[in-house]
Design a protein around this motif. Structure first.
Motif, PDB file in Angstrom:
ATOM      1  N   PHE A  89       0.848  -1.268  -0.057  1.00 35.16           N
ATOM      2  CA  PHE A  89       0.149   0.127   0.001  1.00 35.16           C
ATOM      3  C   PHE A  89       1.089   1.141  -0.063  1.00 35.16           C
ATOM      4  O   PHE A  89       0.721   2.029  -0.639  1.00 35.16           O
ATOM      5  N   MET A  90       1.698   1.334   0.911  1.00 35.87           N
ATOM      6  CA  MET A  90       2.522   2.566   0.997  1.00 35.87           C
ATOM      7  C   MET A  90       3.603   2.744  -0.279  1.00 35.87           C
ATOM      8  O   MET A  90       3.292   3.887  -0.833  1.00 35.87           O
ATOM      9  N   PRO A  91       4.153   1.850  -0.796  1.00 33.54           N
ATOM     10  CA  PRO A  91       5.108   1.906  -2.029  1.00 33.54           C
ATOM     11  C   PRO A  91       4.383   2.303  -3.165  1.00 33.54           C
ATOM     12  O   PRO A  91       4.981   3.166  -3.914  1.00 33.54           O
ATOM     13  N   ILE A  92       3.093   1.930  -3.273  1.00 37.48           N
ATOM     14  CA  ILE A  92       2.448   2.220  -4.669  1.00 37.48           C
ATOM     15  C   ILE A  92       1.883   3.522  -4.218  1.00 37.48           C
ATOM     16  O   ILE A  92       1.754   4.292  -5.392  1.00 37.48           O
ATOM     17  N   THR A  93       1.328   3.815  -3.200  1.00 38.85           N
ATOM     18  CA  THR A  93       0.298   5.252  -2.997  1.00 38.85           C
ATOM     19  C   THR A  93       1.497   6.265  -3.066  1.00 38.85           C
ATOM     20  O   THR A  93       1.020   7.444  -3.333  1.00 38.85           O
ATOM     21  N   LEU A  94       2.659   6.033  -2.464  1.00 41.76           N
ATOM     22  CA  LEU A  94       3.804   7.124  -2.528  1.00 41.76           C
ATOM     23  C   LEU A  94       3.778   7.877  -3.708  1.00 41.76           C
ATOM     24  O   LEU A  94       3.823   9.166  -3.717  1.00 41.76           O
ATOM     25  N   PRO A  95       4.106   7.243  -5.007  1.00 45.69           N
ATOM     26  CA  PRO A  95       4.395   8.078  -6.022  1.00 45.69           C
ATOM     27  C   PRO A  95       3.118   8.768  -6.567  1.00 45.69           C
ATOM     28  O   PRO A  95       2.931   9.993  -7.068  1.00 45.69           O
ATOM     29  N   LEU A  96       1.895   8.030  -6.503  1.00 46.24           N
ATOM     30  CA  LEU A  96       0.780   8.751  -6.544  1.00 46.24           C
ATOM     31  C   LEU A  96       0.212  10.024  -5.598  1.00 46.24           C
ATOM     32  O   LEU A  96      -0.199  10.911  -6.420  1.00 46.24           O
ATOM     33  N   ILE A  98       2.670  11.903  -4.222  1.00 50.96           N
ATOM     34  CA  ILE A  98       3.649  12.716  -4.787  1.00 50.96           C
ATOM     35  C   ILE A  98       3.022  13.508  -6.034  1.00 50.96           C
ATOM     36  O   ILE A  98       2.882  14.880  -6.063  1.00 50.96           O
ATOM     37  N   VAL A  99       2.673  12.737  -7.223  1.00 53.37           N
ATOM     38  CA  VAL A  99       2.326  13.257  -8.219  1.00 53.37           C
ATOM     39  C   VAL A  99       1.055  14.211  -8.150  1.00 53.37           C
ATOM     40  O   VAL A  99       0.801  15.289  -8.831  1.00 53.37           O
ATOM     41  N   SER A 112      -3.996  12.195 -12.402  1.00 55.98           N
ATOM     42  CA  SER A 112      -3.175  11.685 -11.297  1.00 55.98           C
ATOM     43  C   SER A 112      -4.273  11.233 -10.270  1.00 55.98           C
ATOM     44  O   SER A 112      -3.883  10.262  -9.681  1.00 55.98           O
ATOM     45  N   GLN A 113      -5.256  12.093  -9.997  1.00 54.50           N
ATOM     46  CA  GLN A 113      -6.151  11.669  -8.904  1.00 54.50           C
ATOM     47  C   GLN A 113      -6.993  10.452  -9.266  1.00 54.50           C
ATOM     48  O   GLN A 113      -7.271  10.000  -8.377  1.00 54.50           O
ATOM     49  N   PHE A 114      -7.289  10.452 -10.497  1.00 57.73           N
ATOM     50  CA  PHE A 114      -8.142   9.163 -10.835  1.00 57.73           C
ATOM     51  C   PHE A 114      -7.318   8.115 -10.568  1.00 57.73           C
ATOM     52  O   PHE A 114      -7.763   6.838 -10.099  1.00 57.73           O
ATOM     53  N   LEU A 115      -5.896   7.939 -11.019  1.00 58.86           N
ATOM     54  CA  LEU A 115      -4.995   6.709 -10.703  1.00 58.86           C
ATOM     55  C   LEU A 115      -5.111   6.602  -9.304  1.00 58.86           C
ATOM     56  O   LEU A 115      -4.796   5.385  -8.741  1.00 58.86           O
TER      57      LEU A 115
END
Length: 319
Positions: A89-96, A98-99, A112-115
């Motif tokens: 959860f944390m590794p995948i949501t982190l770049p999302l 930030i972007v 970006s928010q849709f992703l």
């Protein structure tokens, strides 16, 4: 009662205990474990009856429990897909995160928010509480339909302030501060809670299983389902509301104190701050409420109470 819930009940009586438990279970290295290792861990803990009511003393059993908690759904007893397990959860949501936090154009902000919401909503769906199957309409189809609608709506809500600002050319410093610095935190918190409530809405309609202290299922309760969903939605709102708010406060302090002399270094510093806050808030969010939730007798439906004399009941809250 599933082994995961027994672990959470025995090891997670307080917030601090739950935090330590999830801090261990969220180790990304657990994602590297094979299906055979996970199955062996489940077999080990399912034969250890002491874990029902007592804290675990054996390190091998504790590691098996952590692997089970991080990899297996307590309702279906199935292994969760790798990218949707709690340690991912944390590794995948982190770049999302930030972007999503640096986009200042409406179109890119929506995408970006849709992703971002697509992943968090899918995570919620997979790790949510199982519900009894409806006869007339597939629960899974309803969840997917509601989830897609919630994702689209949340992305639109998140991009709307930028659209409004650009549409009416509101470029004042106050408007920039409000739209780019102050609004994202409450918007992400509210929309994250909204997507949780929508994708898990069948739990309101169909209820979830409740168990006695021995783990025996004694009925299906809509009130327990409502409690489980609201607790999860609140924890998700706190998670992402804080993750978007606290870095802005910290970066403002850094810039005002001029701790970073080179303006080009502000980007990496910001990424580090966001990563640190998110890494701390994920176990906090998962630990806010017990995974093996408890509901009092007075809060349950009369039809359930008529079949038992128990005073305390338990349920799987989901994540």
């Amino acid at each position: 009662m599933d082994a995961n819930l027994r672990l959470c009940r025995a090891e997670g009586q307080s917030f601090f205990q739950r935090f330590l438990l999830w801090a261990d279970a969220l180790d990304p290295l657990l994602l590297l474990k094979s299906s055979d290792e996970i199955k062996r861990s489940r077999l080990l803990i399912q034969t250890d009856e002491k874990t029902l009511n007592e804290p675990i003393q054996n390190n091998q059993t504790k590691q098996a429990f952590l692997l089970s908690l991080s990899s297996v759904h307590p309702d279906t007893d199935k292994i969760i897909p790798v990218l949707l397990r709690p340690p991912a959860f944390m590794p995948i949501t982190l770049p999302l995160v930030i972007v999503s936090s640096v986009q200042h154009q409406a179109g890119r902000a929506f995408f970006s928010q849709f992703l971002f919401h697509a992943y968090t909503t899918t995570f919620t769906l997979v790790n949510g509480n199982g519900t009894p199957k409806a006869e007339e309409y597939s629960v899974q189809e309803k969840q997917m339909l509601f989830g897609l609608g919630a994702i689209s709506y949340a992305a639109l809500v998140g991009a709307f302030p930028l659209t409004f600002m650009n549409r009416y050319t509101l470029k004042s410093s106050l408007m920039q501060l409000v739209v780019k610095k102050l609004l994202p935190a409450p918007l992400f918190g509210l929309t994250s809670a909204f997507t949780v409530a929508m994708v898990r809405s069948p739990e309101f309609d169909n209820g979830i299983e409740v168990m006695d202290r021995n783990g025996n299922v004694i009925g299906v309760s809509k009130k327990a389902g409502e409690k489980a969903v609201m607790e999860t939605a609140l924890s998700r709102a706190v998670l992402f509301g804080t993750t978007f708010f606290l870095p802005e406060v910290l970066m403002h302090s850094v810039q005002r104190a001029r701790w970073v002399k080179n303006p080009r270094a502000l980007g990496p510093v910001r990424m580090f701050v966001v990563m640190s806050v998110l890494a701390g808030m994920v176990p906090v969010s998962f630990s806010m409420f017990p995974q093996c939730g408890e509901i009092k007798r007075a809060d349950l439906e009369p039809e359930i109470l008529s079949s038992t004399e128990e005073t305390e009941f338990f349920y799987n809250r989901g994540i």
